[in-house]
Design a protein around this motif. Sequence first.
Motif, mmCIF file in Angstrom:
data_model
loop_
_atom_site.group_PDB
_atom_site.id
_atom_site.type_symbol
_atom_site.label_atom_id
_atom_site.label_comp_id
_atom_site.label_asym_id
_atom_site.label_seq_id
_atom_site.Cartn_x
_atom_site.Cartn_y
_atom_site.Cartn_z
ATOM 1 N N UNK A 5 31.197 43.602 49.709
ATOM 2 C CA UNK A 5 32.498 43.429 49.046
ATOM 3 C C UNK A 5 33.556 44.263 49.765
ATOM 4 N N UNK A 6 34.561 43.586 50.292
ATOM 5 C CA UNK A 6 35.582 44.219 51.130
ATOM 6 C C UNK A 6 36.877 44.468 50.372
ATOM 7 N N UNK A 7 37.503 45.581 50.733
ATOM 8 C CA UNK A 7 38.909 45.835 50.405
ATOM 9 C C UNK A 7 39.667 45.963 51.714
ATOM 10 N N UNK A 8 40.969 45.795 51.659
ATOM 11 C CA UNK A 8 41.816 45.970 52.837
ATOM 12 C C UNK A 8 42.865 47.027 52.572
ATOM 13 N N UNK A 9 43.180 47.772 53.627
ATOM 14 C CA UNK A 9 44.332 48.671 53.629
ATOM 15 C C UNK A 9 45.292 48.140 54.675
ATOM 16 N N UNK A 10 46.483 47.744 54.234
ATOM 17 C CA UNK A 10 47.466 47.168 55.148
ATOM 18 C C UNK A 10 47.741 45.716 54.789
ATOM 19 N N UNK A 11 48.929 45.258 55.169
ATOM 20 C CA UNK A 11 49.333 43.881 54.862
ATOM 21 C C UNK A 11 49.956 43.211 56.083
ATOM 22 N N UNK A 29 32.678 39.198 51.032
ATOM 23 C CA UNK A 29 33.590 38.732 49.985
ATOM 24 C C UNK A 29 34.794 39.667 49.932
ATOM 25 N N UNK A 30 35.971 39.093 49.761
ATOM 26 C CA UNK A 30 37.199 39.881 49.664
ATOM 27 C C UNK A 30 37.513 40.131 48.202
ATOM 28 N N UNK A 31 37.586 41.412 47.815
ATOM 29 C CA UNK A 31 37.765 41.724 46.394
ATOM 30 C C UNK A 31 39.004 42.550 46.092
ATOM 31 N N UNK A 32 39.546 43.299 47.069
ATOM 32 C CA UNK A 32 40.601 44.247 46.711
ATOM 33 C C UNK A 32 41.594 44.456 47.844
ATOM 34 N N UNK A 33 42.856 44.700 47.453
ATOM 35 C CA UNK A 33 43.931 44.969 48.404
ATOM 36 C C UNK A 33 44.622 46.273 48.037
ATOM 37 N N UNK A 34 44.926 47.074 49.074
ATOM 38 C CA UNK A 34 45.697 48.304 48.890
ATOM 39 C C UNK A 34 47.006 48.203 49.649
ATOM 40 N N UNK A 35 48.078 48.667 49.010
ATOM 41 C CA UNK A 35 49.355 48.911 49.655
ATOM 42 C C UNK A 35 50.014 50.070 48.926
ATOM 43 N N UNK A 36 50.930 50.756 49.586
ATOM 44 C CA UNK A 36 51.654 51.823 48.890
ATOM 45 C C UNK A 36 52.468 51.281 47.732
ATOM 46 N N UNK A 44 49.994 40.216 48.256
ATOM 47 C CA UNK A 44 49.197 39.973 49.460
ATOM 48 C C UNK A 44 47.773 39.577 49.101
ATOM 49 N N UNK A 45 47.141 40.343 48.245
ATOM 50 C CA UNK A 45 45.738 40.118 47.928
ATOM 51 C C UNK A 45 45.474 38.807 47.223
ATOM 52 N N UNK A 46 46.351 38.431 46.322
ATOM 53 C CA UNK A 46 46.142 37.193 45.569
ATOM 54 C C UNK A 46 46.127 35.975 46.478
ATOM 55 N N UNK A 47 46.878 36.017 47.585
ATOM 56 C CA UNK A 47 46.899 34.884 48.516
ATOM 57 C C UNK A 47 45.530 34.620 49.114
ATOM 58 N N UNK A 48 44.703 35.667 49.178
ATOM 59 C CA UNK A 48 43.395 35.533 49.812
ATOM 60 C C UNK A 48 42.237 35.696 48.837
ATOM 61 N N UNK A 49 42.541 35.697 47.546
ATOM 62 C CA UNK A 49 41.489 35.676 46.538
ATOM 63 C C UNK A 49 41.045 37.021 46.006
ATOM 64 N N UNK A 50 41.752 38.097 46.319
ATOM 65 C CA UNK A 50 41.381 39.408 45.775
ATOM 66 C C UNK A 50 41.624 39.434 44.270
#
Length: 354
Positions: A5-11, A29-36, A44-50
């Motif tokens: 299960x992946x999260x991303x830092x950055x957009x 699987x993509x589950x989470x997105x981080x941004x300041x 950003x995350x919702x576009x890719x299913x987070x």
Amino acid sequence: MGTVRFATIGTSGICERFLEALAEAEGADYVAAYSRDLDRARAFGERYGARLFFDDLSELASSDEVDAVYVSSPNGLHADQALAMIAGGKHVLVEKSLAANEREARRVFDAAREKGVVAMEAMRNLHVPTFAAIERVTASELGAVRLATLRFSKVTSRMARLRAGERLNIFDPALAGGALMDIGVYCVEPAVALFGRPKTVRALAVTAPVPGCAADDPCSTIDLAGEALLGYGDKIVSLSYGKMCDDVIPSQVEGEEGTLLWDQTSCPVNPRVHDHEDKGLIFRMEEASTRPVPAEVPANDMVCEIDDFTAAVRGEAAALEAAARFERVTVDSLAVMDEIRRQVGVRFPADLAE
């Protein structure tokens, strides 16, 4: 572990391309997105299913719904963010360049070992099948290698903004930017992967002052293009890179029995070999005939690095062995880039902290 299960830092755009590749990768699987900015993380995350969104790094690091984090922020933030994720028990796949310098990279890898997680640089041109073919041919079909040239330059539209006085992340020493860290790394790392850490480094660069820096700021110069020679005693490797012009010459490894060429150093394609023929005294090179080296590359080559990383996260022995090798390449490559920057006068805040 099954699915990672992946999260991303950055957009950024590279993060978008990563997520497109992640959707093609098995067991991820993509589950989470981080941004300041939390709203930006959500958009950003919702576009890719987070389904999870963070604006606090400590909350992301402590989430029990995330196994691994892809770090694609500016270079200067990579090490601290990776260390924060590792402290929370997360595996980290860090976009190139993994850190601002060799010292920071060693801290990341040491922390990962202590915590029992995988840390790997997302250096995509080392993970594609083409590079495996390049390694095989170099080792077995060229004879003793004497010269090699790795090249990658492309024009960036941001040059006009830099010339207009705008301070940009990609050209900001405070964020470990510049042509070497963004473009030249694609040349340095294959060289180190093929031939190891060089004995000597000689470098020149086209540099520019950074807009908005104080006169006494030690980190006020950035590189726009450069060339370096890596000395190995029995061979010399030439590197050429930049963000001011387009380089259309193939990269090559020249051995006593043949020369290997390939296109697009950042994503190697079309490898082919020119076998040496002893024709006696000649005054010009005849039109070279080459034989192709079979190798296929996915449309989105980031799938390859994701597959290697997730296999290591799952504890597969061959993948863990490869990850250990990639670690050595990353550390040695940053040592080379540290020396190049020292010679051309580009310094980062991380250098001053040593």
